[in-house]
Design a protein around this motif. Sequence first.
Motif, PDB file in Angstrom:
ATOM      1  N   ALA A 341      42.898  29.165 -64.563  1.00  0.00           N
ATOM      2  CA  ALA A 341      44.081  29.262 -63.705  1.00  0.00           C
ATOM      3  C   ALA A 341      44.493  27.888 -63.202  1.00  0.00           C
ATOM      4  O   ALA A 341      45.695  27.595 -63.070  1.00  0.00           O
ATOM      5  CB  ALA A 341      43.804  30.201 -62.535  1.00  0.00           C
ATOM      6  N   ALA A 342      43.519  27.031 -62.912  1.00  0.00           N
ATOM      7  CA  ALA A 342      43.823  25.678 -62.438  1.00  0.00           C
ATOM      8  C   ALA A 342      44.538  24.877 -63.516  1.00  0.00           C
ATOM      9  O   ALA A 342      45.521  24.169 -63.245  1.00  0.00           O
ATOM     10  CB  ALA A 342      42.537  24.975 -62.020  1.00  0.00           C
ATOM     11  N   GLU A 343      44.057  24.980 -64.753  1.00  0.00           N
ATOM     12  CA  GLU A 343      44.717  24.275 -65.852  1.00  0.00           C
ATOM     13  C   GLU A 343      46.132  24.801 -66.055  1.00  0.00           C
ATOM     14  O   GLU A 343      47.079  24.028 -66.267  1.00  0.00           O
ATOM     15  CB  GLU A 343      43.895  24.416 -67.123  1.00  0.00           C
ATOM     16  CG  GLU A 343      42.569  23.661 -67.089  1.00  0.00           C
ATOM     17  CD  GLU A 343      41.711  23.944 -68.302  1.00  0.00           C
ATOM     18  OE1 GLU A 343      42.146  24.726 -69.183  1.00  0.00           O
ATOM     19  OE2 GLU A 343      40.593  23.390 -68.391  1.00  0.00           O
ATOM     20  N   ALA A 344      46.289  26.126 -65.979  1.00  0.00           N
ATOM     21  CA  ALA A 344      47.612  26.721 -66.165  1.00  0.00           C
ATOM     22  C   ALA A 344      48.572  26.289 -65.064  1.00  0.00           C
ATOM     23  O   ALA A 344      49.754  26.011 -65.325  1.00  0.00           O
ATOM     24  CB  ALA A 344      47.498  28.252 -66.190  1.00  0.00           C
ATOM     25  N   ALA A 345      48.085  26.192 -63.826  1.00  0.00           N
ATOM     26  CA  ALA A 345      48.938  25.763 -62.715  1.00  0.00           C
ATOM     27  C   ALA A 345      49.417  24.332 -62.921  1.00  0.00           C
ATOM     28  O   ALA A 345      50.584  24.007 -62.670  1.00  0.00           O
ATOM     29  CB  ALA A 345      48.173  25.885 -61.396  1.00  0.00           C
ATOM     30  N   ALA A 346      48.520  23.481 -63.395  1.00  0.00           N
ATOM     31  CA  ALA A 346      48.896  22.084 -63.641  1.00  0.00           C
ATOM     32  C   ALA A 346      49.892  21.983 -64.784  1.00  0.00           C
ATOM     33  O   ALA A 346      50.882  21.239 -64.713  1.00  0.00           O
ATOM     34  CB  ALA A 346      47.652  21.265 -63.932  1.00  0.00           C
ATOM     35  N   LEU A 347      49.658  22.729 -65.854  1.00  0.00           N
ATOM     36  CA  LEU A 347      50.536  22.653 -67.030  1.00  0.00           C
ATOM     37  C   LEU A 347      51.918  23.220 -66.768  1.00  0.00           C
ATOM     38  O   LEU A 347      52.862  22.934 -67.517  1.00  0.00           O
ATOM     39  CB  LEU A 347      49.886  23.394 -68.200  1.00  0.00           C
ATOM     40  CG  LEU A 347      48.692  22.689 -68.855  1.00  0.00           C
ATOM     41  CD1 LEU A 347      47.955  23.630 -69.788  1.00  0.00           C
ATOM     42  CD2 LEU A 347      49.146  21.436 -69.600  1.00  0.00           C
ATOM     43  N   ALA A 348      52.064  24.019 -65.706  1.00  0.00           N
ATOM     44  CA  ALA A 348      53.376  24.576 -65.376  1.00  0.00           C
ATOM     45  C   ALA A 348      54.310  23.550 -64.750  1.00  0.00           C
ATOM     46  O   ALA A 348      55.523  23.789 -64.643  1.00  0.00           O
ATOM     47  CB  ALA A 348      53.203  25.769 -64.426  1.00  0.00           C
ATOM     48  N   VAL A 349      53.781  22.426 -64.336  1.00  0.00           N
ATOM     49  CA  VAL A 349      54.607  21.369 -63.737  1.00  0.00           C
ATOM     50  C   VAL A 349      55.402  20.681 -64.838  1.00  0.00           C
ATOM     51  O   VAL A 349      54.820  20.229 -65.835  1.00  0.00           O
ATOM     52  CB  VAL A 349      53.731  20.346 -62.995  1.00  0.00           C
ATOM     53  CG1 VAL A 349      54.585  19.204 -62.449  1.00  0.00           C
ATOM     54  CG2 VAL A 349      52.963  21.026 -61.870  1.00  0.00           C
ATOM     55  N   PRO A 350      56.714  20.562 -64.711  1.00  0.00           N
ATOM     56  CA  PRO A 350      57.515  19.892 -65.737  1.00  0.00           C
ATOM     57  C   PRO A 350      57.027  18.469 -66.001  1.00  0.00           C
ATOM     58  O   PRO A 350      56.776  17.715 -65.064  1.00  0.00           O
ATOM     59  CB  PRO A 350      58.929  19.885 -65.132  1.00  0.00           C
ATOM     60  CG  PRO A 350      58.934  21.059 -64.203  1.00  0.00           C
ATOM     61  CD  PRO A 350      57.550  21.122 -63.623  1.00  0.00           C
ATOM     62  N   GLY A 351      56.882  18.145 -67.272  1.00  0.00           N
ATOM     63  CA  GLY A 351      56.424  16.819 -67.664  1.00  0.00           C
ATOM     64  C   GLY A 351      54.941  16.739 -67.938  1.00  0.00           C
ATOM     65  O   GLY A 351      54.473  15.774 -68.566  1.00  0.00           O
TER      66      GLY A 351
END
Length: 415
Positions: A341-351
Amino acid sequence: MLLFVESNTTGTGRQFAQRARALGAEPVLLGADPGRYPYAAEDELRTVVVDTADGDALWAAVQRLATGARVAGVLSSSEYYVATAAELAARLGLPGPSAGAVRACRDKSVQRRTLAEAGVPVPWFSVAGEAAEAVAAAQWRGGPVVVKPVQGSGSLGVRLCRNSREVAAHAEGLLAATVNERGLSTPALVLVEQYLTGPEFSVEVFGEHAVVTVAKHVGAPPVFVETGHDVPAALPAAEAAALAGSAVHAVKALGLGWGAAHVELRLDGGVARVIEVNPRLAGGMIPELVRRALGTDLVDAQVRAGLGLPVDLDGTADAVGAASIRFLTAGTDAVLGDTDAAEAAALAVPGVVDAALYRPPGSRVGPAEDFRGRLGHVIAVAAGPGKSARAADTARALGLATALEHISTKEAMPV
Protein backbone atom coordinates in the motif's frame (compact mmCIF):
# COMPACT_ATOMS: atom_id res chain seq x y z
CA MET A 1 34.57 -12.00 -20.62
CA LEU A 2 34.28 -8.95 -18.42
CA LEU A 3 35.39 -9.82 -14.90
CA PHE A 4 33.84 -8.14 -11.87
CA VAL A 5 35.67 -8.28 -8.54
CA GLU A 6 32.95 -8.42 -5.90
CA SER A 7 29.96 -6.07 -6.26
CA ASN A 8 27.73 -3.52 -4.64
CA THR A 9 25.22 -5.14 -2.33
CA THR A 10 22.71 -2.55 -3.55
CA GLY A 11 22.63 -0.19 -6.49
CA THR A 12 24.57 -0.61 -9.70
CA GLY A 13 26.07 -4.10 -9.33
CA ARG A 14 23.30 -5.77 -11.31
CA GLN A 15 23.35 -3.00 -13.92
CA PHE A 16 27.07 -3.50 -14.54
CA ALA A 17 26.43 -7.14 -15.47
CA GLN A 18 23.39 -6.23 -17.58
CA ARG A 19 25.33 -3.62 -19.56
CA ALA A 20 28.17 -6.09 -20.15
CA ARG A 21 25.75 -8.61 -21.64
CA ALA A 22 24.14 -5.92 -23.79
CA LEU A 23 27.59 -5.16 -25.23
CA GLY A 24 28.23 -8.81 -26.01
CA ALA A 25 30.60 -9.58 -23.12
CA GLU A 26 30.00 -12.40 -20.65
CA PRO A 27 29.98 -11.00 -17.09
CA VAL A 28 31.81 -13.15 -14.56
CA LEU A 29 31.60 -12.31 -10.86
CA LEU A 30 34.56 -13.17 -8.64
CA GLY A 31 33.67 -13.12 -4.97
CA ALA A 32 34.47 -14.64 -1.61
CA ASP A 33 30.75 -15.30 -1.17
CA PRO A 34 28.78 -14.62 -4.38
CA GLY A 35 25.64 -15.59 -2.50
CA ARG A 36 25.64 -12.20 -0.78
CA TYR A 37 24.55 -10.75 -4.14
CA PRO A 38 21.07 -12.22 -4.82
CA TYR A 39 20.95 -10.81 -8.35
CA ALA A 40 23.83 -13.11 -9.40
CA ALA A 41 21.67 -16.21 -9.02
CA GLU A 42 18.49 -14.48 -10.22
CA ASP A 43 20.22 -13.35 -13.44
CA GLU A 44 22.13 -16.65 -13.84
CA LEU A 45 25.45 -14.86 -13.65
CA ARG A 46 28.57 -16.98 -13.87
CA THR A 47 30.39 -16.79 -10.53
CA VAL A 48 33.79 -17.87 -9.25
CA VAL A 49 34.39 -18.35 -5.53
CA VAL A 50 37.77 -16.93 -4.54
CA ASP A 51 39.27 -15.05 -1.62
CA THR A 52 39.28 -11.58 -3.16
CA ALA A 53 41.41 -10.27 -0.28
CA ASP A 54 44.19 -12.70 -1.28
CA GLY A 55 46.02 -11.21 -4.25
CA ASP A 56 47.77 -14.42 -5.23
CA ALA A 57 44.60 -16.50 -5.11
CA LEU A 58 42.71 -13.88 -7.09
CA TRP A 59 45.40 -13.68 -9.77
CA ALA A 60 45.46 -17.48 -10.06
CA ALA A 61 41.70 -17.52 -10.57
CA VAL A 62 41.95 -14.85 -13.26
CA GLN A 63 44.69 -16.78 -15.04
CA ARG A 64 42.55 -19.92 -15.05
CA LEU A 65 39.68 -17.98 -16.56
CA ALA A 66 41.98 -16.46 -19.17
CA THR A 67 43.06 -19.89 -20.42
CA GLY A 68 39.53 -20.73 -21.53
CA ALA A 69 38.39 -17.42 -23.03
CA ARG A 70 39.60 -13.89 -23.70
CA VAL A 71 39.36 -11.55 -20.73
CA ALA A 72 38.33 -8.21 -22.19
CA GLY A 73 38.25 -6.15 -19.01
CA VAL A 74 38.25 -6.11 -15.21
CA LEU A 75 36.03 -3.80 -13.14
CA SER A 76 34.35 -3.55 -9.77
CA SER A 77 31.15 -1.77 -8.78
CA SER A 78 32.30 -1.82 -5.13
CA GLU A 79 34.54 0.98 -3.90
CA TYR A 80 36.42 -1.50 -1.72
CA TYR A 81 37.66 -3.44 -4.75
CA VAL A 82 38.19 -0.78 -7.44
CA ALA A 83 41.94 -0.71 -6.80
CA THR A 84 42.12 -4.51 -6.86
CA ALA A 85 40.32 -4.58 -10.21
CA ALA A 86 42.65 -1.89 -11.55
CA GLU A 87 45.71 -3.92 -10.54
CA LEU A 88 44.37 -7.00 -12.30
CA ALA A 89 43.54 -5.00 -15.43
CA ALA A 90 47.06 -3.56 -15.51
CA ARG A 91 48.64 -7.03 -15.18
CA LEU A 92 46.54 -8.18 -18.13
CA GLY A 93 47.34 -5.09 -20.20
CA LEU A 94 43.71 -3.94 -20.13
CA PRO A 95 42.15 -0.49 -19.62
CA GLY A 96 41.64 0.87 -16.14
CA PRO A 97 42.56 3.61 -13.69
CA SER A 98 45.90 3.86 -11.95
CA ALA A 99 45.70 1.37 -9.07
CA GLY A 100 48.15 3.46 -7.06
CA ALA A 101 46.07 6.60 -7.55
CA VAL A 102 42.91 4.75 -6.52
CA ARG A 103 44.52 3.34 -3.36
CA ALA A 104 45.86 6.76 -2.39
CA CYS A 105 42.47 8.34 -3.07
CA ARG A 106 40.69 5.80 -0.86
CA ASP A 107 42.79 6.88 2.13
CA LYS A 108 41.09 10.14 3.02
CA SER A 109 44.13 11.41 4.93
CA VAL A 110 46.39 10.97 1.88
CA GLN A 111 43.70 12.29 -0.42
CA ARG A 112 43.13 15.42 1.67
CA ARG A 113 46.86 16.20 1.88
CA THR A 114 47.26 15.76 -1.88
CA LEU A 115 44.34 18.07 -2.61
CA ALA A 116 45.53 20.72 -0.18
CA GLU A 117 49.04 20.67 -1.65
CA ALA A 118 47.56 21.05 -5.16
CA GLY A 119 45.56 24.11 -4.11
CA VAL A 120 42.15 22.44 -4.22
CA PRO A 121 39.83 24.09 -1.66
CA VAL A 122 39.21 21.66 1.22
CA PRO A 123 38.06 21.95 4.84
CA TRP A 124 40.82 22.26 7.45
CA PHE A 125 41.71 18.83 8.74
CA SER A 126 43.99 16.84 11.03
CA VAL A 127 44.89 13.14 11.07
CA ALA A 128 44.95 11.32 14.41
CA GLY A 129 46.10 7.86 15.45
CA GLU A 130 44.93 8.21 19.06
CA ALA A 131 41.82 9.65 20.66
CA ALA A 132 43.93 12.20 22.54
CA GLU A 133 45.33 13.50 19.24
CA ALA A 134 41.81 13.86 17.87
CA VAL A 135 40.73 15.81 20.96
CA ALA A 136 43.78 18.07 20.73
CA ALA A 137 43.05 18.83 17.07
CA ALA A 138 39.43 19.69 17.85
CA GLN A 139 40.39 21.88 20.79
CA TRP A 140 42.99 23.74 18.74
CA ARG A 141 40.38 24.76 16.19
CA GLY A 142 37.44 25.09 18.57
CA GLY A 143 33.79 24.47 17.78
CA PRO A 144 32.16 21.31 16.45
CA VAL A 145 34.16 19.01 14.18
CA VAL A 146 33.47 16.01 11.98
CA VAL A 147 35.29 12.80 12.93
CA LYS A 148 35.42 9.99 10.38
CA PRO A 149 37.51 6.92 9.47
CA VAL A 150 40.20 7.52 6.84
CA GLN A 151 38.68 4.71 4.78
CA GLY A 152 35.02 3.99 4.33
CA SER A 153 31.92 4.39 2.22
CA GLY A 154 28.26 5.28 2.57
CA SER A 155 28.85 7.75 5.44
CA LEU A 156 29.78 4.85 7.72
CA GLY A 157 31.42 6.18 10.88
CA VAL A 158 31.01 9.85 9.93
CA ARG A 159 29.81 11.89 12.91
CA LEU A 160 29.54 15.48 14.08
CA CYS A 161 31.16 15.88 17.51
CA ARG A 162 30.33 19.03 19.46
CA ASN A 163 32.75 18.73 22.37
CA SER A 164 35.88 16.94 23.54
CA ARG A 165 33.93 14.15 25.20
CA GLU A 166 32.12 13.31 21.98
CA VAL A 167 35.34 13.53 19.96
CA ALA A 168 37.15 11.16 22.33
CA ALA A 169 34.30 8.65 22.45
CA HIS A 170 33.80 8.51 18.69
CA ALA A 171 37.52 8.44 17.87
CA GLU A 172 38.07 5.61 20.36
CA GLY A 173 35.31 3.59 18.75
CA LEU A 174 36.67 4.09 15.25
CA LEU A 175 40.26 3.36 16.24
CA ALA A 176 39.25 0.15 17.99
CA ALA A 177 37.94 -1.33 14.73
CA THR A 178 40.52 -3.42 12.87
CA VAL A 179 38.34 -4.42 9.92
CA ASN A 180 35.49 -2.80 8.00
CA GLU A 181 32.05 -4.18 7.19
CA ARG A 182 33.59 -6.23 4.37
CA GLY A 183 36.13 -7.85 6.70
CA LEU A 184 39.04 -5.94 5.13
CA SER A 185 41.74 -4.48 7.38
CA THR A 186 41.52 -0.76 8.08
CA PRO A 187 44.17 1.79 9.10
CA ALA A 188 44.17 2.86 12.76
CA LEU A 189 43.66 6.52 11.84
CA VAL A 190 40.80 9.00 11.93
CA LEU A 191 40.25 12.30 10.19
CA VAL A 192 39.20 15.33 12.25
CA GLU A 193 37.87 18.03 9.99
CA GLN A 194 36.09 21.36 9.84
CA TYR A 195 32.31 21.19 10.00
CA LEU A 196 30.96 23.02 6.97
CA THR A 197 27.31 24.04 7.06
CA GLY A 198 26.85 25.18 3.46
CA PRO A 199 24.69 23.24 0.97
CA GLU A 200 26.11 19.92 -0.20
CA PHE A 201 26.52 18.76 -3.78
CA SER A 202 28.25 16.12 -5.81
CA VAL A 203 29.79 16.45 -9.23
CA GLU A 204 29.78 13.31 -11.35
CA VAL A 205 33.01 13.30 -13.32
CA PHE A 206 33.94 10.96 -16.15
CA GLY A 207 37.56 11.07 -17.24
CA GLU A 208 38.29 14.75 -16.78
CA HIS A 209 34.81 15.92 -17.78
CA ALA A 210 32.18 17.16 -15.32
CA VAL A 211 28.98 15.45 -16.46
CA VAL A 212 26.45 16.91 -14.00
CA THR A 213 26.14 18.57 -10.60
CA VAL A 214 23.79 16.91 -8.13
CA ALA A 215 22.03 18.58 -5.20
CA LYS A 216 22.33 16.38 -2.11
CA HIS A 217 19.93 16.19 0.82
CA VAL A 218 21.46 15.13 4.12
CA GLY A 219 19.76 14.18 7.37
CA ALA A 220 20.16 16.01 10.65
CA PRO A 221 23.43 15.87 12.61
CA PRO A 222 25.19 14.21 14.30
CA VAL A 223 25.10 11.66 11.46
CA PHE A 224 25.13 12.53 7.78
CA VAL A 225 22.71 10.10 6.15
CA GLU A 226 21.98 11.05 2.55
CA THR A 227 18.20 11.32 2.27
CA GLY A 228 17.88 12.33 -1.38
CA HIS A 229 19.34 13.79 -4.56
CA ASP A 230 18.16 16.13 -7.32
CA VAL A 231 19.60 15.92 -10.86
CA PRO A 232 20.61 18.42 -12.06
CA ALA A 233 21.15 20.84 -9.18
CA ALA A 234 19.35 24.15 -9.67
CA LEU A 235 22.21 26.62 -9.31
CA PRO A 236 23.37 30.04 -10.52
CA ALA A 237 25.95 29.70 -13.29
CA ALA A 238 28.82 30.98 -11.14
CA GLU A 239 28.22 28.44 -8.37
CA ALA A 240 27.79 25.60 -10.86
CA ALA A 241 31.09 26.55 -12.51
CA ALA A 242 32.88 26.72 -9.14
CA LEU A 243 31.66 23.25 -8.15
CA ALA A 244 32.57 21.69 -11.50
CA GLY A 245 35.96 23.43 -11.49
CA SER A 246 36.90 22.23 -8.00
CA ALA A 247 35.77 18.69 -8.82
CA VAL A 248 37.80 18.39 -12.02
CA HIS A 249 40.82 20.04 -10.35
CA ALA A 250 40.60 17.43 -7.58
CA VAL A 251 40.37 14.49 -9.99
CA LYS A 252 43.43 15.71 -11.89
CA ALA A 253 45.40 16.39 -8.71
CA LEU A 254 44.80 12.83 -7.51
CA GLY A 255 46.05 11.26 -10.74
CA LEU A 256 42.68 9.79 -11.64
CA GLY A 257 41.02 10.88 -14.88
CA TRP A 258 40.00 7.41 -16.13
CA GLY A 259 36.38 6.42 -15.90
CA ALA A 260 33.98 7.62 -13.24
CA ALA A 261 34.64 9.68 -10.13
CA HIS A 262 32.09 10.87 -7.59
CA VAL A 263 33.20 14.16 -6.00
CA GLU A 264 31.40 15.46 -2.91
CA LEU A 265 31.59 19.17 -2.10
CA ARG A 266 30.03 21.90 0.02
CA LEU A 267 29.64 25.56 -0.87
CA ASP A 268 31.33 27.53 1.90
CA GLY A 269 30.97 31.28 1.52
CA GLY A 270 30.98 30.93 -2.25
CA VAL A 271 33.99 28.58 -2.25
CA ALA A 272 33.44 25.04 -3.53
CA ARG A 273 35.33 22.93 -1.00
CA VAL A 274 35.94 19.28 -1.78
CA ILE A 275 34.86 16.96 1.03
CA GLU A 276 36.04 13.81 -0.68
CA VAL A 277 36.67 12.17 -4.02
CA ASN A 278 35.45 8.63 -4.60
CA PRO A 279 37.18 6.81 -7.50
CA ARG A 280 33.99 5.14 -8.69
CA LEU A 281 30.46 5.74 -9.85
CA ALA A 282 28.16 7.43 -7.36
CA GLY A 283 25.96 5.39 -5.09
CA GLY A 284 22.48 6.34 -3.92
CA MET A 285 21.05 5.52 -7.37
CA ILE A 286 22.53 8.75 -8.77
CA PRO A 287 23.52 7.04 -12.06
CA GLU A 288 19.86 6.05 -12.51
CA LEU A 289 18.78 9.65 -11.91
CA VAL A 290 21.34 10.89 -14.45
CA ARG A 291 20.07 8.36 -17.00
CA ARG A 292 16.45 9.38 -16.49
CA ALA A 293 17.11 13.13 -16.37
CA LEU A 294 19.78 13.57 -19.04
CA GLY A 295 19.75 10.35 -21.01
CA THR A 296 23.42 9.77 -20.13
CA ASP A 297 24.09 6.20 -18.99
CA LEU A 298 27.11 6.37 -16.68
CA VAL A 299 27.01 2.64 -15.95
CA ASP A 300 27.17 1.88 -19.66
CA ALA A 301 30.00 4.40 -20.01
CA GLN A 302 32.01 2.72 -17.25
CA VAL A 303 31.50 -0.73 -18.74
CA ARG A 304 32.46 0.53 -22.19
CA ALA A 305 35.62 2.10 -20.79
CA GLY A 306 36.50 -1.17 -19.07
CA LEU A 307 36.10 -3.01 -22.37
CA GLY A 308 38.19 -0.43 -24.23
CA LEU A 309 35.18 0.76 -26.28
CA PRO A 310 34.33 4.35 -27.22
CA VAL A 311 32.32 6.24 -24.61
CA ASP A 312 29.51 8.64 -25.45
CA LEU A 313 28.42 10.96 -22.62
CA ASP A 314 25.90 12.88 -24.70
CA GLY A 315 22.35 12.65 -23.54
CA THR A 316 19.36 11.44 -25.55
CA ALA A 317 16.62 13.52 -27.12
CA ASP A 318 13.89 11.85 -25.05
CA ALA A 319 15.48 12.76 -21.68
CA VAL A 320 12.91 14.32 -19.34
CA GLY A 321 15.19 17.02 -17.92
CA ALA A 322 15.26 16.33 -14.18
CA ALA A 323 14.96 13.48 -11.71
CA SER A 324 14.85 13.28 -7.90
CA ILE A 325 15.13 10.49 -5.39
CA ARG A 326 14.07 10.49 -1.77
CA PHE A 327 14.96 7.72 0.63
CA LEU A 328 12.43 6.63 3.21
CA THR A 329 13.80 6.69 6.74
CA ALA A 330 12.07 6.39 10.09
CA GLY A 331 12.12 9.31 12.50
CA THR A 332 11.39 7.09 15.51
CA ASP A 333 11.20 3.41 16.37
CA ALA A 334 8.40 1.86 14.32
CA VAL A 335 7.15 -1.25 12.56
CA LEU A 336 6.63 -1.56 8.82
CA GLY A 337 3.00 -2.19 7.97
CA ASP A 338 1.48 -2.61 4.52
CA THR A 339 4.47 -2.04 2.24
CA ASP A 340 2.45 -2.74 -0.94
CA ALA A 341 0.00 0.00 0.00
CA ALA A 342 2.90 2.36 0.75
CA GLU A 343 4.43 1.76 -2.67
CA ALA A 344 1.05 2.24 -4.34
CA ALA A 345 0.47 5.52 -2.48
CA ALA A 346 3.84 6.85 -3.62
CA LEU A 347 3.33 5.74 -7.23
CA ALA A 348 -0.02 7.55 -7.36
CA VAL A 349 1.77 10.90 -7.15
CA PRO A 350 2.11 12.45 -10.63
CA GLY A 351 5.67 12.22 -11.89
CA VAL A 352 6.70 9.31 -9.64
CA VAL A 353 8.15 6.48 -11.72
CA ASP A 354 9.56 4.16 -9.08
CA ALA A 355 8.83 3.29 -5.46
CA ALA A 356 10.22 0.43 -3.41
CA LEU A 357 10.35 -0.69 0.21
CA TYR A 358 13.41 -2.77 1.04
CA ARG A 359 12.10 -4.68 4.05
CA PRO A 360 9.08 -6.93 4.61
CA PRO A 361 5.99 -6.03 6.65
CA GLY A 362 6.51 -6.51 10.37
CA SER A 363 10.14 -5.36 10.30
CA ARG A 364 11.11 -3.22 13.30
CA VAL A 365 12.92 -0.09 12.20
CA GLY A 366 14.46 3.01 13.75
CA PRO A 367 16.26 6.24 12.81
CA ALA A 368 19.00 5.71 10.22
CA GLU A 369 22.64 6.00 11.31
CA ASP A 370 23.98 5.45 7.76
CA PHE A 371 22.79 4.20 4.37
CA ARG A 372 21.91 0.81 5.83
CA GLY A 373 19.05 2.43 7.73
CA ARG A 374 17.15 3.41 4.60
CA LEU A 375 13.78 1.69 4.32
CA GLY A 376 13.09 2.36 0.66
CA HIS A 377 13.05 5.02 -2.04
CA VAL A 378 10.87 6.96 -4.45
CA ILE A 379 11.99 8.44 -7.77
CA ALA A 380 10.20 11.24 -9.61
CA VAL A 381 10.89 12.85 -12.98
CA ALA A 382 9.83 16.19 -14.43
CA ALA A 383 10.93 18.91 -16.82
CA GLY A 384 12.81 20.75 -14.05
CA PRO A 385 14.45 19.85 -10.72
CA GLY A 386 11.98 21.89 -8.69
CA LYS A 387 9.02 19.87 -9.96
CA SER A 388 10.74 16.50 -9.61
CA ALA A 389 11.84 17.40 -6.07
CA ARG A 390 8.33 18.37 -5.00
CA ALA A 391 6.87 15.17 -6.41
CA ALA A 392 9.51 13.04 -4.68
CA ASP A 393 8.97 14.85 -1.37
CA THR A 394 5.22 14.29 -1.58
CA ALA A 395 5.63 10.61 -2.47
CA ARG A 396 8.10 10.08 0.36
CA ALA A 397 5.71 11.58 2.91
CA LEU A 398 2.80 9.48 1.65
CA GLY A 399 4.88 6.32 1.59
CA LEU A 400 6.10 6.82 5.14
CA ALA A 401 2.66 7.72 6.46
CA THR A 402 1.25 4.53 4.93
CA ALA A 403 4.11 2.18 5.82
CA LEU A 404 5.06 3.06 9.38
CA GLU A 405 3.18 1.92 12.44
CA HIS A 406 4.64 3.67 15.48
CA ILE A 407 5.35 1.74 18.67
CA SER A 408 5.80 2.92 22.21
CA THR A 409 9.19 3.49 23.80
CA LYS A 410 8.53 0.53 26.07
CA GLU A 411 7.99 -1.74 23.06
CA ALA A 412 10.86 -0.36 21.01
CA MET A 413 13.71 -2.65 20.16
CA PRO A 414 17.17 -1.84 18.80
CA VAL A 415 17.36 -1.93 15.02
